[in-house]
Design a protein around this motif. Structure first.
Motif, PDB file in Angstrom:
ATOM      1  N   PRO A  42      31.452  35.282 -42.026  1.00 49.80           N
ATOM      2  CA  PRO A  42      31.246  34.788 -40.656  1.00 49.80           C
ATOM      3  C   PRO A  42      30.229  33.645 -40.623  1.00 49.80           C
ATOM      4  O   PRO A  42      29.232  33.661 -41.341  1.00 49.80           O
ATOM      5  N   THR A  43      30.488  32.640 -39.780  1.00 48.45           N
ATOM      6  CA  THR A  43      29.609  31.471 -39.649  1.00 48.45           C
ATOM      7  C   THR A  43      29.365  31.168 -38.177  1.00 48.45           C
ATOM      8  O   THR A  43      30.297  31.203 -37.366  1.00 48.45           O
ATOM      9  N   GLN A  49      26.507  33.971 -41.621  1.00 50.50           N
ATOM     10  CA  GLN A  49      25.911  35.198 -41.097  1.00 50.50           C
ATOM     11  C   GLN A  49      26.355  36.379 -41.961  1.00 50.50           C
ATOM     12  O   GLN A  49      27.489  36.835 -41.852  1.00 50.50           O
ATOM     13  N   VAL A  50      25.475  36.861 -42.813  1.00 50.33           N
ATOM     14  CA  VAL A  50      25.806  37.970 -43.709  1.00 50.33           C
ATOM     15  C   VAL A  50      25.407  39.292 -43.057  1.00 50.33           C
ATOM     16  O   VAL A  50      24.265  39.461 -42.616  1.00 50.33           O
ATOM     17  N   ASN A  51      26.356  40.203 -42.993  1.00 47.20           N
ATOM     18  CA  ASN A  51      26.068  41.558 -42.524  1.00 47.20           C
ATOM     19  C   ASN A  51      26.107  42.494 -43.727  1.00 47.20           C
ATOM     20  O   ASN A  51      27.175  42.972 -44.116  1.00 47.20           O
ATOM     21  N   PRO A  52      24.952  42.780 -44.356  1.00 49.34           N
ATOM     22  CA  PRO A  52      24.942  43.619 -45.555  1.00 49.34           C
ATOM     23  C   PRO A  52      25.214  45.084 -45.270  1.00 49.34           C
ATOM     24  O   PRO A  52      25.242  45.897 -46.198  1.00 49.34           O
ATOM     25  N   GLN A 155      23.328  27.377 -45.540  1.00 50.72           N
ATOM     26  CA  GLN A 155      22.248  28.162 -44.986  1.00 50.72           C
ATOM     27  C   GLN A 155      22.766  29.571 -44.735  1.00 50.72           C
ATOM     28  O   GLN A 155      23.917  29.757 -44.340  1.00 50.72           O
ATOM     29  N   VAL A 156      21.889  30.556 -44.966  1.00 48.94           N
ATOM     30  CA  VAL A 156      22.312  31.950 -44.832  1.00 48.94           C
ATOM     31  C   VAL A 156      21.333  32.716 -43.944  1.00 48.94           C
ATOM     32  O   VAL A 156      20.111  32.623 -44.119  1.00 48.94           O
ATOM     33  N   GLN A 157      21.868  33.456 -43.004  1.00 45.21           N
ATOM     34  CA  GLN A 157      21.088  34.362 -42.161  1.00 45.21           C
ATOM     35  C   GLN A 157      21.584  35.772 -42.437  1.00 45.21           C
ATOM     36  O   GLN A 157      22.785  36.014 -42.522  1.00 45.21           O
ATOM     37  N   VAL A 158      20.666  36.726 -42.599  1.00 47.52           N
ATOM     38  CA  VAL A 158      21.027  38.104 -42.916  1.00 47.52           C
ATOM     39  C   VAL A 158      20.778  38.995 -41.703  1.00 47.52           C
ATOM     40  O   VAL A 158      19.691  38.972 -41.115  1.00 47.52           O
ATOM     41  N   GLN A 159      21.781  39.775 -41.353  1.00 50.92           N
ATOM     42  CA  GLN A 159      21.656  40.673 -40.197  1.00 50.92           C
ATOM     43  C   GLN A 159      20.692  41.804 -40.510  1.00 50.92           C
ATOM     44  O   GLN A 159      20.795  42.464 -41.540  1.00 50.92           O
ATOM     45  N   VAL A 160      19.748  42.032 -39.596  1.00 55.04           N
ATOM     46  CA  VAL A 160      18.767  43.110 -39.751  1.00 55.04           C
ATOM     47  C   VAL A 160      19.182  44.263 -38.844  1.00 55.04           C
ATOM     48  O   VAL A 160      19.464  44.062 -37.657  1.00 55.04           O
ATOM     49  N   PRO A 161      19.241  45.496 -39.358  1.00 58.63           N
ATOM     50  CA  PRO A 161      19.683  46.629 -38.546  1.00 58.63           C
ATOM     51  C   PRO A 161      18.620  47.061 -37.541  1.00 58.63           C
ATOM     52  O   PRO A 161      17.433  46.748 -37.688  1.00 58.63           O
TER      53      PRO A 161
END
Length: 361
Positions: A42-43, A49-52, A155-161
């Motif tokens: 997803p971008t 936008q990375v959802n780990p 550029q990468v953004q990581v989803q925080v729970p």
């Protein structure tokens, strides 16, 4: 059972036991479903936008890492499954199959972390999911920062729970601020890959150097994760906590020997791991619904960890002392190979071999 016999037993079981399922079609669980290109993630406004906490997205981080580092791994040997990073997605798959990515809270009704969930997710309350976070998100962000993944153009953004958000980070800057040592070692690993692979050194030395940097980064990530994820252990039974601690401790042996964790070797060592989360009533080696191999592995891992603690870490220290050069580490890996593949290997000679190796350093 004495220490030497115990070591021999556990490594033989690693070959003979087939309790844990860690591959499908020779690859990590659901590997083929995971995105293989950055463009498939997803971008938003040009930022990935990375959802780990989506299992396939976290598995995708490994696929991107392996695909991007394969060109630098020719010293590991021919074939497509020699990259030493393969052990990481295999571990993630085992955690999914064994139910260790679920919320361990006693009264939970969440299906997150189950293989049958849709989409397959990872609970932020899972201790194993938390530990793996530091072995997936951190190396991925370091690889992006160094240009190994994305060639410096993304550029990468990581989803925080929402749950325990303070234990996670949202991007390269945030992760580097919170976990500088782990991020620095992963950056060093990725920055060094091209230089090492293109050097005129022998493949033997290249392989040893690459594995040394990789294991240094993995150990730092594990130590960082152990501190960050500690609160989640309180949600598990005492037998599961003991197993988790011993499982983490075992990394010291393979790291010191700079073990080449390709798919084949990793699968052999992971096969006898417990196929489900342990309950309070479980007492290895007498757990009725687990195989003999699982029971023995649980007992032996726990015993080795306890003895090492009682002796103030001297077992691990002796092993590390013996792995003092590239040649010594090669002997150490050969020693592990013999213990695994030859049930008649004289386990009683292990301590004397290590002592001799350490003395000659």
């Amino acid at each position: 059972m004495n220490f030497l016999g115990t070591v021999c037993a556990v490594v033989v079981l690693a070959v003979l036991g087939q309790a844990a399922v860690v591959t499908e079609n020779g690859l990590p669980i659901q590997w083929e479903k995971a995105p293989s290109e950055l463009s498939q993630l997803p971008t938003v406004d040009g930022v990935i936008q990375v959802n780990p906490w989506d299992y396939l997205q976290r598995m995708s981080l490994y696929k991107l890492l392996i695909n991007s580092t394969d060109p630098y791994m020719s010293s590991m040997g021919p074939g497509e499954k020699e990259n030493p990073l393969w052990s990481l997605p295999l571990q993630l798959g085992w955690k999914l199959k064994s139910g260790r990515l679920t919320d361990p809270s006693p009264a939970t009704t969440s299906t997150c972390g189950l293989e049958s969930s849709e989409p397959v997710c990872i609970s932020p309350l899972s201790w194993y999911g938390c530990i793996n976070y530091y072995l997936s998100v951190l190396p991925f962000l370091a690889a992006v920062q160094t240009g190994v993944v994305g060639k410096g153009e993304v550029q990468v953004q990581v989803q925080v729970p929402a749950e325990m958000a303070q234990d996670y980070c949202s991007g390269y800057t945030d992760c580097s601020t919170k976990h500088p040592d782990a991020m620095a070692k992963w950056q060093t690993f990725f920055q060094s890959l091209q230089q090492i692979s293109e050097s005129e050194d022998t493949d033997f030395n290249k392989k040893d150097q690459i594995l040394g940097l990789m294991w240094a980064a993995e150990e730092e990530s594990l130590q960082t994760a152990h501190v960050a994820c500690i609160e989640r252990q309180k949600l598990y039974s005492s037998p599961e906590v003991r197993f988790g601690v011993s499982w983490i401790s075992s990394a010291a042996y393979v790291a010191a020997a700079r073990f080449h964790a390709n798919i084949e070797r990793s699968e052999k060592f992971m096969a006898p791991l417990p196929s489900r989360v342990l309950q309070e009533s479980d007492s290895p080696p007498n757990i009725a619904d687990l195989s003999a191999e699982e029971n023995h592995t649980l007992y032996v891992f726990g015993w080795m960890s306890s003895v090492n603690q009682l002796l103030g870490g001297s077992l691990v220290s002796l092993w590390r002392s013996a792995m003092c050069s590239a040649q010594a580490r090669e002997k150490g890996q050969a020693l592990l190979h013999d213990l695994v593949l030859d049930p008649k290997f004289p386990g009683t000679s292990l301590m004397s071999i290590l002592t001799e190796m350490a003395t000659s350093c």
